[in-house]
Scaffold this motif. Structure first.
Motif, PDB file in Angstrom:
ATOM      1  N   GLN A  22     -87.747 -10.717 -42.173  1.00  0.00           N
ATOM      2  CA  GLN A  22     -87.091 -12.027 -42.951  1.00  0.00           C
ATOM      3  C   GLN A  22     -86.203 -11.125 -44.147  1.00  0.00           C
ATOM      4  OE1 GLN A  22     -89.524 -14.753 -45.162  1.00  0.00           O
ATOM      5  NE2 GLN A  22     -87.665 -16.089 -46.132  1.00  0.00           N
ATOM      6  N   ASN A  24     -84.967  -7.720 -43.953  1.00  0.00           N
ATOM      7  CA  ASN A  24     -84.329  -6.944 -43.034  1.00  0.00           C
ATOM      8  C   ASN A  24     -83.224  -7.588 -42.482  1.00  0.00           C
ATOM      9  OD1 ASN A  24     -83.276  -4.837 -41.745  1.00  0.00           O
ATOM     10  ND2 ASN A  24     -85.157  -4.727 -40.287  1.00  0.00           N
ATOM     11  N   GLN A  25     -82.021  -7.203 -43.117  1.00  0.00           N
ATOM     12  CA  GLN A  25     -80.881  -7.721 -42.986  1.00  0.00           C
ATOM     13  C   GLN A  25     -79.999  -6.830 -42.264  1.00  0.00           C
ATOM     14  OE1 GLN A  25     -79.966 -10.908 -43.767  1.00  0.00           O
ATOM     15  NE2 GLN A  25     -82.170 -11.179 -44.827  1.00  0.00           N
ATOM     16  N   GLY A  26     -80.401  -5.645 -41.764  1.00  0.00           N
ATOM     17  CA  GLY A  26     -79.697  -4.795 -40.986  1.00  0.00           C
ATOM     18  C   GLY A  26     -79.015  -5.217 -39.662  1.00  0.00           C
ATOM     19  N   SER A  27     -78.112  -4.340 -39.009  1.00  0.00           N
ATOM     20  CA  SER A  27     -77.596  -4.761 -37.808  1.00  0.00           C
ATOM     21  C   SER A  27     -77.367  -3.397 -37.136  1.00  0.00           C
ATOM     22  CB  SER A  27     -76.212  -5.360 -37.972  1.00  0.00           C
ATOM     23  OG  SER A  27     -75.203  -4.614 -38.539  1.00  0.00           O
ATOM     24  N   ASP A  38     -72.800  -6.304 -31.256  1.00  0.00           N
ATOM     25  CA  ASP A  38     -73.145  -6.220 -32.645  1.00  0.00           C
ATOM     26  C   ASP A  38     -74.765  -7.252 -32.558  1.00  0.00           C
ATOM     27  OD1 ASP A  38     -71.384  -4.856 -33.854  1.00  0.00           O
ATOM     28  OD2 ASP A  38     -70.123  -6.663 -34.045  1.00  0.00           O
ATOM     29  N   VAL A  39     -75.855  -6.494 -32.901  1.00  0.00           N
ATOM     30  CA  VAL A  39     -76.933  -7.223 -33.042  1.00  0.00           C
ATOM     31  C   VAL A  39     -77.814  -6.930 -33.894  1.00  0.00           C
ATOM     32  CG1 VAL A  39     -77.345  -7.408 -30.179  1.00  0.00           C
ATOM     33  CG2 VAL A  39     -78.187  -5.217 -31.776  1.00  0.00           C
ATOM     34  N   SER A  40     -78.628  -7.811 -34.468  1.00  0.00           N
ATOM     35  CA  SER A  40     -79.354  -7.512 -35.639  1.00  0.00           C
ATOM     36  C   SER A  40     -80.479  -6.255 -35.513  1.00  0.00           C
ATOM     37  CB  SER A  40     -80.084  -8.812 -36.072  1.00  0.00           C
ATOM     38  OG  SER A  40     -81.214  -9.097 -35.177  1.00  0.00           O
ATOM     39  N   LEU A  41     -81.008  -5.803 -36.410  1.00  0.00           N
ATOM     40  CA  LEU A  41     -81.817  -4.639 -36.453  1.00  0.00           C
ATOM     41  C   LEU A  41     -83.230  -5.333 -35.852  1.00  0.00           C
ATOM     42  CD1 LEU A  41     -82.654  -1.775 -36.540  1.00  0.00           C
ATOM     43  CD2 LEU A  41     -83.475  -2.259 -39.028  1.00  0.00           C
ATOM     44  N   ASN A  42     -83.476  -6.480 -36.097  1.00  0.00           N
ATOM     45  CA  ASN A  42     -84.731  -7.179 -35.836  1.00  0.00           C
ATOM     46  C   ASN A  42     -84.723  -7.370 -34.270  1.00  0.00           C
ATOM     47  OD1 ASN A  42     -85.802  -6.830 -38.336  1.00  0.00           O
ATOM     48  ND2 ASN A  42     -85.084  -9.145 -38.784  1.00  0.00           N
TER      49      ASN A  42
END
Length: 391
Positions: A22, A24-27, A38-42
């Motif tokens: 929740q 973690n806003q990285g990509s 482009d994808v989220s790190l999660n």
């Protein structure tokens, strides 16, 4: 409780991962010209985990597929070993139960190596021997000989079976091979003693009886009887050879000279060789050490007329210790007859007759009556003696 513990741990880990995801806003940007993703790190981390699991599962399936023939082979070998061990157990059980045909049948189905097949062959050999199938027994023994890990067991078995079959030379050959390794197996010494007795190797019997006595491998009474039999046979072989008798007598241990059977054989042999004084001494010493009825009767049959008074005196001294001994009374009667002391002879023999109406007493009384001229009474006693001997 343990399952509940792990459920709580997994639940806590899932909550922790959800909270971390929740915040973690990285990509992650994946560029493969002319494309860009482009994808989220999660999502990227989850995809890697799933990919890893799929790859691992695929590799495991491939490895298991390639290893399947080996697993099948190992399974079959394990099943074969289990079946062989069970057959070996059943073969041993059937042999101990005396069901020798079943024992051989079960032993034949043992296929596992490492000594087990050879042990099964020994059980089958023993079973065939009990069934008097000696050719088949030898075949099984030959199979067992191929496995050197059970060499001692095979040679002991060969010696026992050949000895039971009366083949002492084959038994001794098996024992010789066993001794060639340098060890002196106690059971092999026992079997060697029996084989030497069977083969008439009396000097070896004496040697082995002493070795087994030192190891306390057999009861002293058994060893004494074996040694006595050996000395008796050796004394009989030298009967008529005075020098040989004297040499052998010197070789006999002083304790063994008192054994009644040895003393009886030695006294008889020396008396036959004309050494009456030595023969009487042997019997007297043996009787003073160990009372024996056969030796007492022999004492009455030995000696010269000029020494009969000395024999009577010795026998009368023994009578004080053994007043009811029938053999001693018969011996005294015979000695008195030799000295022509008819009254004393009759007295001793009639005392013996009152104790026991034995063949020896009746025969001695008949001879006394015949010597004193009472032929009718002698004939009656001879008939009575013959009837007692027949019964």
């Amino acid at each position: 409780m343990r399952a509940l513990f792990w459920c709580v741990v997994l639940l806590a880990a899932a909550v922790a991962l959800a909270l971390l995801a929740q915040y973690n806003q990285g990509s992650v940007v994946i560029v493969i010209p002319p494309w860009r993703l482009d994808v989220s790190l999660n999502f990227f981390i989850a995809s890697l985990c799933i990919l890893f699991l799929l790859l691992y599962g695929t590799l495991r399936v491939v490895a298991m597929t390639l290893d399947f023939p080996g697993k099948v082979r190992q399974y079959r070998e394990r099943r074969g070993r289990e079946a062989s061990f069970n057959a070996l157990r059943l073969a041993l059980q059937a042999y101990l139960e005396g069901r020798f045909g079943r024992a051989e049948k079960f032993a034949q189905s043992v296929t596992v190596t490492g000594g087990y097949q050879a042990l099964a062959a020994l059980i089958a050999a023993r079973s065939s021997h009990r069934l008097h199938l000696f050719d088949r027994r030898d075949q099984w023994l030959s199979r067992a000989a191929a496995d050197n890990t059970i060499r001692t067991a095979r040679l002991i078995t060969e010696a026992e079976l050949h000895l039971e079959a009366g083949d002492s030379s084959a038994a001794l050959e098996a024992i010789r091979q066993l001794h060639s390794s340098g060890a002196r197996h106690v059971q092999a010494l026992r079997l060697e003693l029996l084989a030497c007795q069977q083969a008439g190797l009396w000097k070896d019997v004496i040697r082995l009886s002493r070795q087994l006595g030192k190891r306390k491998a057999l009861h002293p009474t058994v060893l004494t009887k074996a040694r006595a039999l050996a000395y008796v046979e050796l004394l009989r072989q030298r009967q008529g050879d005075l020098a040989g008798l004297q040499q052998l007598w010197l070789e006999i241990a002083s304790t063994d000279r008192f054994i009644p059977a040895i003393a009886h054989a030695a006294a008889s042999a020396f008396a036959h060789a004309g050494q009456h004084t030595l023969a009487l001494e042997i019997v007297e010493q043996a009787l003073n050490n160990d009372w024996d009825g056969d030796l007492v009767l022999l004492y009455g049959q030995m000696g010269m007329v000029e020494n009969v008074s000395t024999q009577i005196q010795s026998a009368e001294n023994w009578l004080r210790q053994y007043p009811q001994d029938i053999h001693l009374l018969v011996t005294l009667g015979k000695l008195c007859m030799r000295a022509e002391l008819w009254g004393k002879a009759a007295d001793y023999l009639e005392r013996g007759q009152r104790i026991e109406m034995s063949h020896e007493v009746l025969l001695a009384l008949a001879q006394l009556k015949e010597r004193t001229g009472d032929q009718s009474q002698a004939d009656r006693l001879y008939r009575q003696c013959a009837l007692s001997n027949r019964s």
